[in-house]
Design a protein around this motif. Structure first.
Motif, PDB file in Angstrom:
ATOM      1  N   TRP A   1       9.489   2.491   8.775  1.00 45.57           N
ATOM      2  CA  TRP A   1       8.386   1.789   8.116  1.00 45.57           C
ATOM      3  C   TRP A   1       8.493   0.308   8.449  1.00 45.57           C
ATOM      4  CZ3 TRP A   1       9.030   3.669   2.308  1.00 45.57           C
ATOM      5  CH2 TRP A   1       8.877   5.066   2.268  1.00 45.57           C
ATOM      6  N   HIS A   2       7.341  -0.311   8.654  1.00 42.83           N
ATOM      7  CA  HIS A   2       7.337  -1.774   8.845  1.00 42.83           C
ATOM      8  C   HIS A   2       6.069  -2.334   8.213  1.00 42.83           C
ATOM      9  CE1 HIS A   2       8.203  -5.670  10.621  1.00 42.83           C
ATOM     10  NE2 HIS A   2       6.898  -5.756  10.845  1.00 42.83           N
ATOM     11  N   TRP A   3       6.245  -3.303   7.330  1.00 41.35           N
ATOM     12  CA  TRP A   3       5.094  -3.937   6.687  1.00 41.35           C
ATOM     13  C   TRP A   3       4.791  -5.242   7.412  1.00 41.35           C
ATOM     14  CZ3 TRP A   3       6.723  -3.272   0.818  1.00 41.35           C
ATOM     15  CH2 TRP A   3       6.621  -1.904   0.483  1.00 41.35           C
ATOM     16  N   ASP A   4       3.700  -5.248   8.211  1.00 42.71           N
ATOM     17  CA  ASP A   4       3.337  -6.509   8.860  1.00 42.71           C
ATOM     18  C   ASP A   4       2.628  -7.414   7.840  1.00 42.71           C
ATOM     19  OD1 ASP A   4       0.679  -5.700   8.676  1.00 42.71           O
ATOM     20  OD2 ASP A   4       0.587  -4.995  10.745  1.00 42.71           O
ATOM     21  N   GLU A   5       2.333  -8.623   8.264  1.00 42.64           N
ATOM     22  CA  GLU A   5       1.808  -9.612   7.314  1.00 42.64           C
ATOM     23  C   GLU A   5       0.520  -9.134   6.649  1.00 42.64           C
ATOM     24  OE1 GLU A   5       1.553 -13.538   9.006  1.00 42.64           O
ATOM     25  OE2 GLU A   5       3.555 -13.371   9.858  1.00 42.64           O
ATOM     26  N   GLN A   6      -0.331  -8.508   7.447  1.00 40.83           N
ATOM     27  CA  GLN A   6      -1.623  -8.084   6.913  1.00 40.83           C
ATOM     28  C   GLN A   6      -1.459  -6.930   5.920  1.00 40.83           C
ATOM     29  OE1 GLN A   6      -4.388  -6.940   9.947  1.00 40.83           O
ATOM     30  NE2 GLN A   6      -6.124  -6.951   8.527  1.00 40.83           N
ATOM     31  N   ARG A   7      -0.676  -5.943   6.315  1.00 42.66           N
ATOM     32  CA  ARG A   7      -0.458  -4.811   5.412  1.00 42.66           C
ATOM     33  C   ARG A   7       0.211  -5.286   4.111  1.00 42.66           C
ATOM     34  NH1 ARG A   7      -0.383   0.582   5.670  1.00 42.66           N
ATOM     35  NH2 ARG A   7      -0.322   0.771   7.939  1.00 42.66           N
ATOM     36  N   TYR A   8       1.165  -6.185   4.269  1.00 46.33           N
ATOM     37  CA  TYR A   8       1.866  -6.654   3.071  1.00 46.33           C
ATOM     38  C   TYR A   8       0.897  -7.370   2.124  1.00 46.33           C
ATOM     39  CZ  TYR A   8       5.483  -8.361   0.018  1.00 46.33           C
ATOM     40  OH  TYR A   8       6.253  -8.595  -1.099  1.00 46.33           O
ATOM     41  N   GLY A   9      -0.055  -8.131   2.708  1.00 43.91           N
ATOM     42  CA  GLY A   9      -1.058  -8.809   1.876  1.00 43.91           C
ATOM     43  C   GLY A   9      -1.827  -7.805   1.024  1.00 43.91           C
ATOM     44  N   ALA A  10      -2.182  -6.676   1.633  1.00 47.09           N
ATOM     45  CA  ALA A  10      -2.907  -5.644   0.879  1.00 47.09           C
ATOM     46  C   ALA A  10      -1.997  -5.017  -0.183  1.00 47.09           C
ATOM     47  CB  ALA A  10      -3.435  -4.584   1.828  1.00 47.09           C
ATOM     48  N   LEU A  11      -0.730  -4.834   0.169  1.00 46.64           N
ATOM     49  CA  LEU A  11       0.214  -4.190  -0.772  1.00 46.64           C
ATOM     50  C   LEU A  11       0.538  -5.074  -1.980  1.00 46.64           C
ATOM     51  CD1 LEU A  11       2.648  -2.509   1.779  1.00 46.64           C
ATOM     52  CD2 LEU A  11       1.222  -1.322   0.087  1.00 46.64           C
ATOM     53  N   LEU A  12       0.246  -6.365  -1.880  1.00 51.16           N
ATOM     54  CA  LEU A  12       0.512  -7.255  -3.024  1.00 51.16           C
ATOM     55  C   LEU A  12      -0.370  -6.907  -4.225  1.00 51.16           C
ATOM     56  CD1 LEU A  12       1.062 -10.707  -1.291  1.00 51.16           C
ATOM     57  CD2 LEU A  12       2.760  -9.319  -2.503  1.00 51.16           C
ATOM     58  N   ALA A  13      -1.399  -6.081  -3.990  1.00 46.20           N
ATOM     59  CA  ALA A  13      -2.212  -5.614  -5.124  1.00 46.20           C
ATOM     60  C   ALA A  13      -1.366  -4.769  -6.070  1.00 46.20           C
ATOM     61  CB  ALA A  13      -3.401  -4.805  -4.620  1.00 46.20           C
ATOM     62  N   ILE A  14      -0.257  -4.213  -5.551  1.00 45.40           N
ATOM     63  CA  ILE A  14       0.669  -3.434  -6.386  1.00 45.40           C
ATOM     64  C   ILE A  14       1.815  -4.361  -6.766  1.00 45.40           C
ATOM     65  CG2 ILE A  14       2.072  -1.323  -6.525  1.00 45.40           C
ATOM     66  CD1 ILE A  14      -0.905  -0.873  -5.770  1.00 45.40           C
ATOM     67  N   THR A  15       1.915  -4.699  -8.027  1.00 47.23           N
ATOM     68  CA  THR A  15       2.962  -5.636  -8.448  1.00 47.23           C
ATOM     69  C   THR A  15       4.267  -4.892  -8.711  1.00 47.23           C
ATOM     70  OG1 THR A  15       2.119  -5.506 -10.705  1.00 47.23           O
ATOM     71  CG2 THR A  15       1.408  -7.377  -9.393  1.00 47.23           C
ATOM     72  N   GLY A  16       5.353  -5.549  -8.341  1.00 45.60           N
ATOM     73  CA  GLY A  16       6.683  -4.953  -8.512  1.00 45.60           C
ATOM     74  C   GLY A  16       7.113  -4.263  -7.226  1.00 45.60           C
ATOM     75  N   GLY A  17       8.336  -4.570  -6.784  1.00 47.80           N
ATOM     76  CA  GLY A  17       8.812  -4.036  -5.512  1.00 47.80           C
ATOM     77  C   GLY A  17       8.975  -2.526  -5.519  1.00 47.80           C
ATOM     78  N   LYS A  18       9.542  -1.978  -6.589  1.00 44.39           N
ATOM     79  CA  LYS A  18       9.736  -0.521  -6.646  1.00 44.39           C
ATOM     80  C   LYS A  18       8.371   0.176  -6.673  1.00 44.39           C
ATOM     81  CE  LYS A  18      12.479  -0.775 -10.323  1.00 44.39           C
ATOM     82  NZ  LYS A  18      12.794  -2.215 -10.387  1.00 44.39           N
ATOM     83  N   GLU A  19       7.469  -0.405  -7.450  1.00 47.84           N
ATOM     84  CA  GLU A  19       6.114   0.158  -7.545  1.00 47.84           C
ATOM     85  C   GLU A  19       5.419   0.096  -6.178  1.00 47.84           C
ATOM     86  OE1 GLU A  19       7.550  -2.010  -9.523  1.00 47.84           O
ATOM     87  OE2 GLU A  19       7.276  -1.373 -11.605  1.00 47.84           O
ATOM     88  N   ARG A  20       5.656  -0.996  -5.437  1.00 44.13           N
ATOM     89  CA  ARG A  20       5.029  -1.188  -4.123  1.00 44.13           C
ATOM     90  C   ARG A  20       5.558  -0.145  -3.124  1.00 44.13           C
ATOM     91  NH1 ARG A  20       5.711  -7.032  -3.417  1.00 44.13           N
ATOM     92  NH2 ARG A  20       4.148  -7.026  -5.064  1.00 44.13           N
TER      93      ARG A  20
END
Ligand code: XBP
Ligand code: MG
Length: 240
Positions: free
Chosen positions: A38-57
């Motif tokens: 798995w690799h979260w690039d900058e763009q994907r990570y920006g979208a994933l910030l909608a989910i708060t909390g690292g474990k939840e993400r």
């Protein structure tokens, strides 16, 4: 207002730009360490910030992009392991000095302390991350400057729920009207507003263009802002 007695700071995006070059590479390093492609690039990570909390993400990502892994009987344990490893990587980056405070933050904290304002933190991130960020940037005593640090899993419902702000307000023993929340994101703003707080938004690199309706003030950053300009004191004298 002169009646405001406490500042409650968000952490990620507000105190420091921690997400793109801090949390994101730490997650990616943990995925590598655990043998996941798995690799979260900058763009994907920006979208994933909608989910708060690292474990939840992590959980959200696996459920949507790696359902076979999410269905494993040991998935909960895997999420816990990934997050522990991610936190270790993140702490290393902080200790190496790679995550400086945003411009104006150290001065604002200093001015608030001098003015006798109380300080608090309300964040979704893991408590060790907050402690390390404050120590690395402000010195070993800095965590003690904050009367209350509300972080991570201390409340089960993370932002945008108001719970973390309510938890902090309870421990400050102050009503929302006596405090100002400082946030960088729409999710954080919603959380603060739902707790009845006035909220200043200092926009960060991942939150530009979000909906900040309801913010008391909307700023691009806090460099040069005095307590008076922030409505916290009636006279100037604390700006750079
Ligand atoms: C930011 C977050 C956090 C961090 C990851 O919260 O959403 O989840 O990205 O931290 P805030 P953990 O802006 O409220 O500080 O991996 O430690 O959960
Ligand atoms: Mg934030």
């Amino acid at each position: 207002m002169a009646t405001r007695q406490a500042l409650i700071f968000d952490v990620d995006g507000t105190l420091a730009e921690t997400e793109r070059d801090g949390h994101r590479p730490a997650f990616n390093a943990a995925f590598r360490d655990c043998g996941l492609a798995w690799h979260w690039d900058e763009q994907r990570y920006g979208a994933l910030l909608a989910i708060t909390g690292g474990k939840e993400r992590i959980r959200h990502y696996a459920t949507h992009h790696a359902p076979a892994i999410a269905a494993r009987p040991d998935f909960d344990a895997l999420v816990g392991q990934l997050h522990r490893i991610k936190t270790a990587h993140y702490l290393r980056l902080v200790d190496q000095g790679q995550l400086p405070l945003r411009p104006g933050i150290a001065r604002l904290i200093g001015a608030a302390r001098q003015a006798g304002l109380r300080l608090a933190i309300a964040t979704t991130t893991t408590p060790e991350n907050v402690d390390a960020l404050l120590r690395a940037n402000l010195g070993p005593d800095a965590p003690g400057w904050f009367d209350v640090i509300g972080a991570g899993d201390i409340v089960p419902a993370k932002k945008p729920a108001p719970d973390i702000y309510q938890w902090v307000l309870d421990r400050l023993a102050l009503p929302p009207s006596a405090c100002l929340a400082i946030e960088d994101s729409e999710i954080g703003l919603k959380s603060a507003l739902a707790a009845g707080l006035r909220c200043l938004v200092t926009v960060s690199e991942y939150t530009r263009g979000q909906d900040f309706r309801g913010a008391w003030q909307l700023l691009q950053g806090l460099a040069g802002s005095s307590l008076a300009e922030l409505g916290l004191r009636s006279s100037a004298g604390d700006s750079d």
